[in-house]
Every structure is written in structure tokens, then in C-alpha cells.
Design a protein around this motif. Structure first.
Motif, PDB file in Angstrom:
ATOM      1  N   ILE A 223       0.653  -0.870   0.139  1.00  0.00           N
ATOM      2  CA  ILE A 223       0.191   0.118  -0.205  1.00  0.00           C
ATOM      3  C   ILE A 223       0.826   0.966  -0.024  1.00  0.00           C
ATOM      4  O   ILE A 223       0.609   2.374  -0.627  1.00  0.00           O
ATOM      5  CB  ILE A 223      -0.893  -0.063   1.040  1.00  0.00           C
ATOM      6  CG1 ILE A 223      -1.693  -1.270   1.012  1.00  0.00           C
ATOM      7  CG2 ILE A 223      -1.653   1.333   1.215  1.00  0.00           C
ATOM      8  CD1 ILE A 223      -3.125  -1.122  -0.160  1.00  0.00           C
ATOM      9  N   ASP A 224       1.946   1.363   1.274  1.00  0.00           N
ATOM     10  CA  ASP A 224       2.790   2.448   0.913  1.00  0.00           C
ATOM     11  C   ASP A 224       3.407   2.140  -0.301  1.00  0.00           C
ATOM     12  O   ASP A 224       3.664   3.885  -1.242  1.00  0.00           O
ATOM     13  CB  ASP A 224       3.820   1.519   1.979  1.00  0.00           C
ATOM     14  CG  ASP A 224       3.579   2.064   3.151  1.00  0.00           C
ATOM     15  OD1 ASP A 224       2.215   3.109   3.510  1.00  0.00           O
ATOM     16  OD2 ASP A 224       4.523   1.623   3.914  1.00  0.00           O
ATOM     17  N   PHE A 225       3.844   1.531  -1.290  1.00  0.00           N
ATOM     18  CA  PHE A 225       4.685   1.895  -2.762  1.00  0.00           C
ATOM     19  C   PHE A 225       3.474   2.169  -3.461  1.00  0.00           C
ATOM     20  O   PHE A 225       3.749   3.091  -4.423  1.00  0.00           O
ATOM     21  CB  PHE A 225       4.790   0.599  -3.081  1.00  0.00           C
ATOM     22  CG  PHE A 225       5.026  -0.213  -4.745  1.00  0.00           C
ATOM     23  CD1 PHE A 225       6.492   0.382  -5.211  1.00  0.00           C
ATOM     24  CD2 PHE A 225       4.363  -0.076  -5.467  1.00  0.00           C
ATOM     25  CE1 PHE A 225       6.877  -0.070  -6.789  1.00  0.00           C
ATOM     26  CE2 PHE A 225       4.409  -0.913  -6.525  1.00  0.00           C
ATOM     27  CZ  PHE A 225       5.567   0.170  -7.542  1.00  0.00           C
ATOM     28  N   LEU A 226       1.768   1.333  -3.755  1.00  0.00           N
ATOM     29  CA  LEU A 226       0.915   1.873  -4.477  1.00  0.00           C
ATOM     30  C   LEU A 226       1.029   4.002  -4.142  1.00  0.00           C
ATOM     31  O   LEU A 226       0.953   4.334  -5.280  1.00  0.00           O
ATOM     32  CB  LEU A 226      -0.153   1.759  -4.263  1.00  0.00           C
ATOM     33  CG  LEU A 226       0.172   0.131  -4.370  1.00  0.00           C
ATOM     34  CD1 LEU A 226      -1.549  -0.675  -4.236  1.00  0.00           C
ATOM     35  CD2 LEU A 226      -0.269  -0.153  -6.171  1.00  0.00           C
ATOM     36  N   LYS A 227       1.152   4.111  -3.286  1.00  0.00           N
ATOM     37  CA  LYS A 227       0.703   6.077  -2.500  1.00  0.00           C
ATOM     38  C   LYS A 227       1.876   6.141  -3.074  1.00  0.00           C
ATOM     39  O   LYS A 227       1.179   7.477  -3.625  1.00  0.00           O
ATOM     40  CB  LYS A 227       0.668   5.599  -1.140  1.00  0.00           C
ATOM     41  CG  LYS A 227      -0.643   5.708  -0.310  1.00  0.00           C
ATOM     42  CD  LYS A 227      -0.956   5.761   0.874  1.00  0.00           C
ATOM     43  CE  LYS A 227      -0.333   7.210   1.188  1.00  0.00           C
ATOM     44  NZ  LYS A 227      -0.254   7.086   2.733  1.00  0.00           N
ATOM     45  N   SER A 228       3.209   5.929  -3.152  1.00  0.00           N
ATOM     46  CA  SER A 228       4.336   6.657  -3.000  1.00  0.00           C
ATOM     47  C   SER A 228       4.483   7.077  -4.665  1.00  0.00           C
ATOM     48  O   SER A 228       4.828   8.016  -4.949  1.00  0.00           O
ATOM     49  CB  SER A 228       5.868   6.306  -3.216  1.00  0.00           C
ATOM     50  OG  SER A 228       6.558   6.586  -3.810  1.00  0.00           O
ATOM     51  N   VAL A 229       4.416   5.782  -5.109  1.00  0.00           N
ATOM     52  CA  VAL A 229       4.240   6.396  -6.913  1.00  0.00           C
ATOM     53  C   VAL A 229       2.880   6.901  -7.771  1.00  0.00           C
ATOM     54  O   VAL A 229       3.161   7.173  -8.662  1.00  0.00           O
ATOM     55  CB  VAL A 229       4.679   4.545  -7.527  1.00  0.00           C
ATOM     56  CG1 VAL A 229       5.645   3.436  -8.215  1.00  0.00           C
ATOM     57  CG2 VAL A 229       2.603   3.335  -7.746  1.00  0.00           C
ATOM     58  N   ILE A 230       1.795   6.695  -6.620  1.00  0.00           N
ATOM     59  CA  ILE A 230       1.036   7.853  -7.164  1.00  0.00           C
ATOM     60  C   ILE A 230       1.219   8.884  -7.229  1.00  0.00           C
ATOM     61  O   ILE A 230       0.913   9.980  -7.798  1.00  0.00           O
ATOM     62  CB  ILE A 230      -0.863   7.570  -6.374  1.00  0.00           C
ATOM     63  CG1 ILE A 230      -1.258   6.286  -7.064  1.00  0.00           C
ATOM     64  CG2 ILE A 230      -1.328   8.698  -6.341  1.00  0.00           C
ATOM     65  CD1 ILE A 230      -2.232   5.931  -5.644  1.00  0.00           C
ATOM     66  N   GLU A 231       1.542   9.693  -5.778  1.00  0.00           N
ATOM     67  CA  GLU A 231       2.074  10.597  -5.367  1.00  0.00           C
ATOM     68  C   GLU A 231       3.113  11.399  -6.839  1.00  0.00           C
ATOM     69  O   GLU A 231       4.115  11.786  -6.820  1.00  0.00           O
ATOM     70  CB  GLU A 231       3.076  10.978  -4.509  1.00  0.00           C
ATOM     71  CG  GLU A 231       1.291  10.661  -3.178  1.00  0.00           C
ATOM     72  CD  GLU A 231       2.542  11.048  -1.938  1.00  0.00           C
ATOM     73  OE1 GLU A 231       3.374  10.816  -1.854  1.00  0.00           O
ATOM     74  OE2 GLU A 231       2.190  10.376  -0.855  1.00  0.00           O
ATOM     75  N   ARG A 232       4.050   9.879  -7.134  1.00  0.00           N
ATOM     76  CA  ARG A 232       5.509  10.319  -8.318  1.00  0.00           C
ATOM     77  C   ARG A 232       5.393  10.402  -9.360  1.00  0.00           C
ATOM     78  O   ARG A 232       5.218  11.584  -9.990  1.00  0.00           O
ATOM     79  CB  ARG A 232       6.433   9.376  -8.250  1.00  0.00           C
ATOM     80  CG  ARG A 232       7.057   8.998  -6.962  1.00  0.00           C
ATOM     81  CD  ARG A 232       8.248  10.112  -6.671  1.00  0.00           C
ATOM     82  NE  ARG A 232       8.650   9.667  -5.876  1.00  0.00           N
ATOM     83  CZ  ARG A 232       9.086  10.786  -4.302  1.00  0.00           C
ATOM     84  NH1 ARG A 232       9.000  11.634  -5.349  1.00  0.00           N
ATOM     85  NH2 ARG A 232       9.758  10.608  -3.725  1.00  0.00           N
ATOM     86  N   PHE A 233       3.702   9.614 -10.259  1.00  0.00           N
ATOM     87  CA  PHE A 233       3.482   9.933 -11.243  1.00  0.00           C
ATOM     88  C   PHE A 233       3.360  11.263 -11.261  1.00  0.00           C
ATOM     89  O   PHE A 233       2.635  11.905 -12.406  1.00  0.00           O
ATOM     90  CB  PHE A 233       1.934   8.839 -11.389  1.00  0.00           C
ATOM     91  CG  PHE A 233       2.416   7.785 -12.547  1.00  0.00           C
ATOM     92  CD1 PHE A 233       3.482   7.677 -13.443  1.00  0.00           C
ATOM     93  CD2 PHE A 233       2.066   6.384 -11.449  1.00  0.00           C
ATOM     94  CE1 PHE A 233       3.877   6.955 -14.217  1.00  0.00           C
ATOM     95  CE2 PHE A 233       2.631   4.912 -11.869  1.00  0.00           C
ATOM     96  CZ  PHE A 233       3.197   5.657 -13.129  1.00  0.00           C
ATOM     97  N   GLU A 234       1.653  11.827 -10.080  1.00  0.00           N
ATOM     98  CA  GLU A 234       1.219  13.081  -9.818  1.00  0.00           C
ATOM     99  C   GLU A 234       2.284  14.500 -10.160  1.00  0.00           C
ATOM    100  O   GLU A 234       2.149  15.494 -10.831  1.00  0.00           O
ATOM    101  CB  GLU A 234       0.696  13.081  -8.793  1.00  0.00           C
ATOM    102  CG  GLU A 234      -0.897  12.503  -8.546  1.00  0.00           C
ATOM    103  CD  GLU A 234      -1.698  12.716  -7.759  1.00  0.00           C
ATOM    104  OE1 GLU A 234      -2.351  12.377  -7.642  1.00  0.00           O
ATOM    105  OE2 GLU A 234      -0.861  12.466  -6.587  1.00  0.00           O
TER     106      GLU A 234
END
Length: 175
Positions: A5-16
């Protein structure tokens, strides 16, 4: 919270953050700027947007259940000259990103280790996500650089202005 879940949150922030760089570049461009090409070998910003739209829709539609290279995608056509309005280009940009963000935000922790396919190549979901993060950051970098070239001295920086690092760090509390 789990690592997945931390990974998914992090990559979403990077994509944003990469999408935001493109968004901020687009606000500085005229409609003509999107289609400018200094040579036949250089893709216009419009072509890059068109390519990213095709890639985003192909990769993220039915992400867990279908190969990421869809039969309906016409990749070669993404790099052909075309004309449309700035608003239509922004819509292509937004539609592609929305498809990806919707998919990412609906992934569950247990999905991160599943296997998906891109052009029949098996990839773990986390690896496919990293692959796309690299691909989109590459193209956003092209967009930003070409925008800077086109705007020249009229370019408004998207990050810390030259010779302002100390001021920025100080404001952030960095010693």
C-alpha cells in the motif's frame, strides 16, 4: 500499513508530480508551440501527448486481465503529424492520465505481486508500474525541455530558479 500500500501511494505521488510538470509546461505554450518541430526526426509536443495517451490507455485499461499492448492501439500513428486544438490535446493528456490513476487507485495490496503482460512479456505488477513511471518521466522530460527551448527567455521555471537553491533550502529549513 503494508509495504504494498505504501508503494502504491508513493508511485501515485510520483506520477502526479510528473503530470504536474507537463501541466505547468502546457500553460506556457501557444497552440502553435504544441506542433512545432525543428526537424523531421524530432517529435512535436503534440506527438508526445498523442503517444502518451495511446500508451496510457493501452497499458492501464484492464491492467490486471489483458496484455498491456491492446490490439486497438495504433502506436505508429501516434507519431504522425496531425492537427487539433490545444484543448483537444489537453483532453488527450487528461484522459490518458485519468485511466492510469483510476487503475492505480483501485489496486489492492495483493495485486502488487501479481503477474501481468506487456507484449506477452510477463512482469510483476510492481515492475510494470516502475517501467511505466520511467517511460512517462522520460516523455515529460522531453516535453519540458522542448517547452524551454520554444519559450527561451520567456520560460518560467518549474522548479527552483537558478542561483536560488540556498534561499529555497533555507525556506525549507535545510541547514
Amino acid at each position: 500499513m503494508s509495504f504494498e500500500i505504501d508503494f502504491l501511494k508513493s508511485v501515485i505521488e510520483r506520477f502526479e508530480s510528473y503530470k504536474a510538470l507537463g501541466d505547468k509546461t502546457f500553460t506556457q505554450l501557444t497552440e502553435e508551440d504544441f506542433f512545432a518541430r525543428s526537424s523531421e526526426t524530432l517529435n512535436s509536443i503534440a506527438m508526445i501527448i498523442n503517444h502518451m495517451n495511446g500508451n496510457l490507455l493501452s497499458r492501464w485499461t484492464n491492467f490486471l486481465t489483458e496484455d498491456g499492448e491492446k490490439p486497438w492501439r495504433k502506436r505508429d500513428a501516434e507519431f504522425e503529424d496531425f492537427k487539433c486544438s490545444k484543448e483537444e490535446l489537453i483532453k488527450l493528456w487528461e484522459d490518458g492520465w485519468a485511466c492510469m490513476f483510476d487503475t492505480l487507485r483501485n489496486l489492492k495490496a495483493e495485486d502488487v505481486e501479481k503477474t501481468i503482460y506487456i507484449r506477452t512479456e510477463p512482469l510483476k505488477v510492481y515492475d510494470a508500474i516502475i517501467r511505466q513511471l520511467m517511460h512517462y518521466s522520460y516523455h515529460v522530460g522531453q516535453i519540458v525541455l522542448y517547452g524551454k527551448i520554444l519559450k527561451g527567455d520567456n520560460w518560467r521555471t518549474l522548479s527552483i530558479p537558478k542561483n536560488k537553491s540556498n534561499e529555497f533550502n533555507s525556506a525549507m529549513g535545510v541547514k
